[in-house]
Write a protein that holds these residues in place. Structure first.
Motif, PDB file in Angstrom:
ATOM      1  N   ALA A  52      19.558 -18.195 -11.357  1.00 51.66           N
ATOM      2  CA  ALA A  52      20.654 -18.984 -11.941  1.00 51.66           C
ATOM      3  C   ALA A  52      20.305 -20.466 -11.966  1.00 51.66           C
ATOM      4  CB  ALA A  52      21.932 -18.752 -11.145  1.00 51.66           C
ATOM      5  N   ARG A  53      19.607 -20.926 -10.962  1.00 52.77           N
ATOM      6  CA  ARG A  53      19.192 -22.335 -10.955  1.00 52.77           C
ATOM      7  C   ARG A  53      18.291 -22.642 -12.141  1.00 52.77           C
ATOM      8  NH1 ARG A  53      16.385 -23.594  -5.511  1.00 52.77           N
ATOM      9  NH2 ARG A  53      16.609 -25.757  -6.162  1.00 52.77           N
ATOM     10  N   TYR A  54      17.513 -21.661 -12.573  1.00 52.81           N
ATOM     11  CA  TYR A  54      16.660 -21.850 -13.736  1.00 52.81           C
ATOM     12  C   TYR A  54      17.423 -21.655 -15.042  1.00 52.81           C
ATOM     13  CZ  TYR A  54      12.156 -22.344 -11.418  1.00 52.81           C
ATOM     14  OH  TYR A  54      11.095 -22.817 -10.695  1.00 52.81           O
ATOM     15  N   GLY A  55      18.702 -21.340 -14.928  1.00 48.42           N
ATOM     16  CA  GLY A  55      19.510 -21.189 -16.122  1.00 48.42           C
ATOM     17  C   GLY A  55      19.453 -19.817 -16.763  1.00 48.42           C
ATOM     18  N   ASP A  56      18.864 -18.825 -16.081  1.00 50.06           N
ATOM     19  CA  ASP A  56      18.753 -17.482 -16.644  1.00 50.06           C
ATOM     20  C   ASP A  56      19.776 -16.571 -15.956  1.00 50.06           C
ATOM     21  OD1 ASP A  56      18.018 -14.961 -17.589  1.00 50.06           O
ATOM     22  OD2 ASP A  56      15.893 -15.520 -17.712  1.00 50.06           O
ATOM     23  N   ARG A  57      21.005 -16.581 -16.459  1.00 43.98           N
ATOM     24  CA  ARG A  57      22.064 -15.779 -15.836  1.00 43.98           C
ATOM     25  C   ARG A  57      21.805 -14.283 -16.009  1.00 43.98           C
ATOM     26  NH1 ARG A  57      27.832 -17.597 -17.740  1.00 43.98           N
ATOM     27  NH2 ARG A  57      28.287 -15.768 -16.424  1.00 43.98           N
ATOM     28  N   GLU A  58      21.172 -13.902 -17.115  1.00 40.39           N
ATOM     29  CA  GLU A  58      20.882 -12.492 -17.334  1.00 40.39           C
ATOM     30  C   GLU A  58      19.927 -11.978 -16.258  1.00 40.39           C
ATOM     31  OE1 GLU A  58      18.854  -9.489 -20.615  1.00 40.39           O
ATOM     32  OE2 GLU A  58      19.217 -11.590 -21.126  1.00 40.39           O
ATOM     33  N   ALA A  74      25.093  -5.341  -4.135  1.00 40.65           N
ATOM     34  CA  ALA A  74      25.509  -6.732  -3.914  1.00 40.65           C
ATOM     35  C   ALA A  74      26.987  -6.911  -4.202  1.00 40.65           C
ATOM     36  CB  ALA A  74      24.690  -7.670  -4.789  1.00 40.65           C
ATOM     37  N   ARG A  75      27.692  -7.570  -3.287  1.00 41.53           N
ATOM     38  CA  ARG A  75      29.133  -7.747  -3.426  1.00 41.53           C
ATOM     39  C   ARG A  75      29.500  -8.953  -4.279  1.00 41.53           C
ATOM     40  NH1 ARG A  75      31.484  -6.461   2.679  1.00 41.53           N
ATOM     41  NH2 ARG A  75      30.643  -4.336   2.836  1.00 41.53           N
ATOM     42  N   TRP A  76      28.541  -9.804  -4.562  1.00 36.93           N
ATOM     43  CA  TRP A  76      28.842 -10.960  -5.390  1.00 36.93           C
ATOM     44  C   TRP A  76      27.692 -11.218  -6.345  1.00 36.93           C
ATOM     45  CZ3 TRP A  76      25.349 -14.933  -4.689  1.00 36.93           C
ATOM     46  CH2 TRP A  76      24.663 -14.965  -3.478  1.00 36.93           C
ATOM     47  N   GLU A  77      28.007 -11.905  -7.415  1.00 35.07           N
ATOM     48  CA  GLU A  77      27.028 -12.194  -8.451  1.00 35.07           C
ATOM     49  C   GLU A  77      27.120 -13.672  -8.793  1.00 35.07           C
ATOM     50  OE1 GLU A  77      26.634 -10.994 -13.102  1.00 35.07           O
ATOM     51  OE2 GLU A  77      26.815  -9.324 -11.675  1.00 35.07           O
ATOM     52  N   VAL A  78      25.977 -14.302  -9.026  1.00 37.93           N
ATOM     53  CA  VAL A  78      25.941 -15.737  -9.309  1.00 37.93           C
ATOM     54  C   VAL A  78      26.428 -15.981 -10.735  1.00 37.93           C
ATOM     55  CG1 VAL A  78      24.507 -17.801  -9.427  1.00 37.93           C
ATOM     56  CG2 VAL A  78      23.987 -16.013  -7.744  1.00 37.93           C
ATOM     57  N   GLU A  79      27.450 -16.811 -10.869  1.00 36.93           N
ATOM     58  CA  GLU A  79      27.953 -17.193 -12.189  1.00 36.93           C
ATOM     59  C   GLU A  79      27.216 -18.406 -12.737  1.00 36.93           C
ATOM     60  OE1 GLU A  79      30.143 -15.804 -14.196  1.00 36.93           O
ATOM     61  OE2 GLU A  79      30.472 -14.101 -12.845  1.00 36.93           O
ATOM     62  N   TRP A  80      26.975 -19.364 -11.890  1.00 35.17           N
ATOM     63  CA  TRP A  80      26.228 -20.558 -12.285  1.00 35.17           C
ATOM     64  C   TRP A  80      25.694 -21.239 -11.040  1.00 35.17           C
ATOM     65  CZ3 TRP A  80      28.086 -25.025 -10.156  1.00 35.17           C
ATOM     66  CH2 TRP A  80      29.420 -25.031  -9.739  1.00 35.17           C
ATOM     67  N   ALA A  81      24.726 -22.132 -11.211  1.00 35.03           N
ATOM     68  CA  ALA A  81      24.143 -22.857 -10.079  1.00 35.03           C
ATOM     69  C   ALA A  81      23.574 -24.172 -10.565  1.00 35.03           C
ATOM     70  CB  ALA A  81      23.057 -22.024  -9.401  1.00 35.03           C
ATOM     71  N   THR A  82      23.634 -25.177  -9.720  1.00 32.74           N
ATOM     72  CA  THR A  82      23.022 -26.477 -10.028  1.00 32.74           C
ATOM     73  C   THR A  82      21.675 -26.554  -9.334  1.00 32.74           C
ATOM     74  OG1 THR A  82      24.065 -27.525  -8.118  1.00 32.74           O
ATOM     75  CG2 THR A  82      25.276 -27.565 -10.202  1.00 32.74           C
ATOM     76  N   GLY A  83      20.931 -27.613  -9.637  1.00 36.55           N
ATOM     77  CA  GLY A  83      19.660 -27.823  -8.939  1.00 36.55           C
ATOM     78  C   GLY A  83      18.473 -27.243  -9.658  1.00 36.55           C
ATOM     79  N   GLY A  84      18.630 -26.864 -10.934  1.00 41.41           N
ATOM     80  CA  GLY A  84      17.497 -26.300 -11.661  1.00 41.41           C
ATOM     81  C   GLY A  84      16.349 -27.266 -11.807  1.00 41.41           C
ATOM     82  N   GLY A  85      16.639 -28.582 -11.769  1.00 46.34           N
ATOM     83  CA  GLY A  85      15.573 -29.555 -11.909  1.00 46.34           C
ATOM     84  C   GLY A  85      14.742 -29.742 -10.656  1.00 46.34           C
ATOM     85  N   LEU A  86      15.137 -29.068  -9.568  1.00 51.45           N
ATOM     86  CA  LEU A  86      14.423 -29.267  -8.303  1.00 51.45           C
ATOM     87  C   LEU A  86      13.126 -28.490  -8.241  1.00 51.45           C
ATOM     88  CD1 LEU A  86      17.428 -29.045  -5.819  1.00 51.45           C
ATOM     89  CD2 LEU A  86      16.376 -31.086  -6.795  1.00 51.45           C
ATOM     90  N   VAL A  87      12.982 -27.453  -9.053  1.00 55.68           N
ATOM     91  CA  VAL A  87      11.787 -26.624  -9.032  1.00 55.68           C
ATOM     92  C   VAL A  87      11.327 -26.385 -10.457  1.00 55.68           C
ATOM     93  CG1 VAL A  87      12.299 -25.441  -6.873  1.00 55.68           C
ATOM     94  CG2 VAL A  87      13.238 -24.550  -8.986  1.00 55.68           C
ATOM     95  N   GLY A  88      10.074 -26.011 -10.644  1.00 56.12           N
ATOM     96  CA  GLY A  88       9.562 -25.779 -11.977  1.00 56.12           C
ATOM     97  C   GLY A  88       8.458 -24.753 -11.968  1.00 56.12           C
TER      98      GLY A  88
END
Length: 336
Positions: A52-58, A74-88
């Motif tokens: 999700a941090r990389y922007g790939d929700r699928e 898994a009881r929860w699923e990631v809807e969105w996340a920040t911090g994608g610019g921290l890794v590459g």
């Protein structure tokens, strides 16, 4: 999720397609956590979060549904996340081992193997295989303060690391054996912030900068300081580097006094005037005031040479007999 992380990491360099490269980057983002005994369930959630941090929700959704032996869905699923610019995608390894902050790193090739040498607040120097991210040998110990500077060089055909520390010493290490060479280089009276290496007149030397406001040059073969300290900075020296300019070996130092200075390593003399970085736009001088008629010179607590420069640039002309100014409470110099 269900495979040994070491085996997965070893296979990631084979990623070629766009999706494969992205998946490899997602795994590497928290590789240092996967290598712990976290279990497949925790790894699944971490990987979903990093996707999700990389922007790939699928991809994050697909990861969250992967079955893990002995774990519930898994009881929860990631809807969105920040911090994608921290890794590459270029990330290859997250290297862990230091037990405190890492302050410095340098690279060199030892026996055909690229390695990085690091120093940290845990008072150790460590060597790592860049290709695998694994430590090479045991940590180098001996410093009694944080290791804040690292450089590499060659002394009599031997690859060495040179380190500077808050214990006010510079130390030299044989990168082949991992042993300290000789005694610590002493002379600085405060923390050593920067080190660099060079060859001057055929001699391998180290250059160090310190909070004691000096730059010092050391003969790495003998462990002795060469001549007197290089002085001129008026505050702690944070960084040093070396280069060859017009055939001359030089050292470049940067300081809290907001100047960069260039030194001739053969003569020990400063070359030219201090360099003032463009980011230094103005200097305020508090309580520096007088009238032209009353005071023939600037306050004794300040450098008259510097004051003349400030007055020429910002407030008028020197000497005070000039009618260009009468008094000044704050003198300002600006490059604008």
């Amino acid at each position: 999720m269900n495979t040994d992380p070491e085996r997965v990491l070893a296979a990631l360099d084979g990623a070629t397609g766009q999706e494969e490269v992205l998946a490899a980057a997602v795994y590497r983002a928290s590789a240092h956590l996967h290598q712990w005994d976290t279990g497949g369930g925790v790894r699944r959630q971490l990987l979903a979060l990093d996707a999700a941090r990389y922007g790939d929700r699928e991809l994050a959704s697909r990861i969250a549904t992967v079955p893990v032996e002995g774990q519930q869905v898994a009881r929860w699923e990631v809807e969105w996340a920040t911090g994608g610019g921290l890794v590459g995608p270029p990330l290859r390894h997250t290297i862990t081992g230091h037990t405190d902050e890492v302050y410095a790193a340098a690279t060199v090739v030892v026996n055909g193997r690229p390695v990085t040498v690091t120093g940290g607040a845990d008072c150790t120097v460590r060597v790592w295989d860049v290709a695998t991210g694994q430590p090479v040998g045991e940590p180098f110990t001996g410093h009694t303060g944080a290791v804040s500077a690292v450089a590499t060089g060659v002394v009599n055909g031997c690859l060495v690391a040179v380190t500077g520390s808050h214990d006010e010493t510079v130390r030299v290490w044989d990168l082949t054996t991992g042993q300290q060479i000789g005694e610590p280089l002493t002379g600085h009276a405060d923390w050593v912030r920067g080190v660099a290496t060079a060859v001057v007149d055929g001699r391998s030397v180290a250059v160090s900068g310190s909070d004691d406001r000096t730059v010092r040059v050391w003969n790495l073969a003998t462990g002795q300081q060469i001549d007197e300290p290089l002085t001129g900075h008026t505050s702690r020296v944070w960084a040093v580097a070396t280069a060859v300019v017009d055939g001359r070996s030089v050292a470049v130092s940067g300081s809290d006094d907001r100047t960069v200075r260039v030194w001739n390593l053969a003569t020990g003399q400063q070359i030219g005037e201090p360099l003032i970085p463009p980011s230094v736009r103005r200097i305020w001088w508090r309580r520096a005031w007088w009238t032209a008629a009353r005071s023939p010179s600037p306050p004794a607590s300040r450098s008259s040479d510097t004051t003349r420069t400030l007055l020429r640039c910002g407030c008028g002309t020197w000497p005070p007999g000039s009618k260009s100014f009468r008094s000044c409470r704050f003198l300002r110099w600006s490059t604008r």
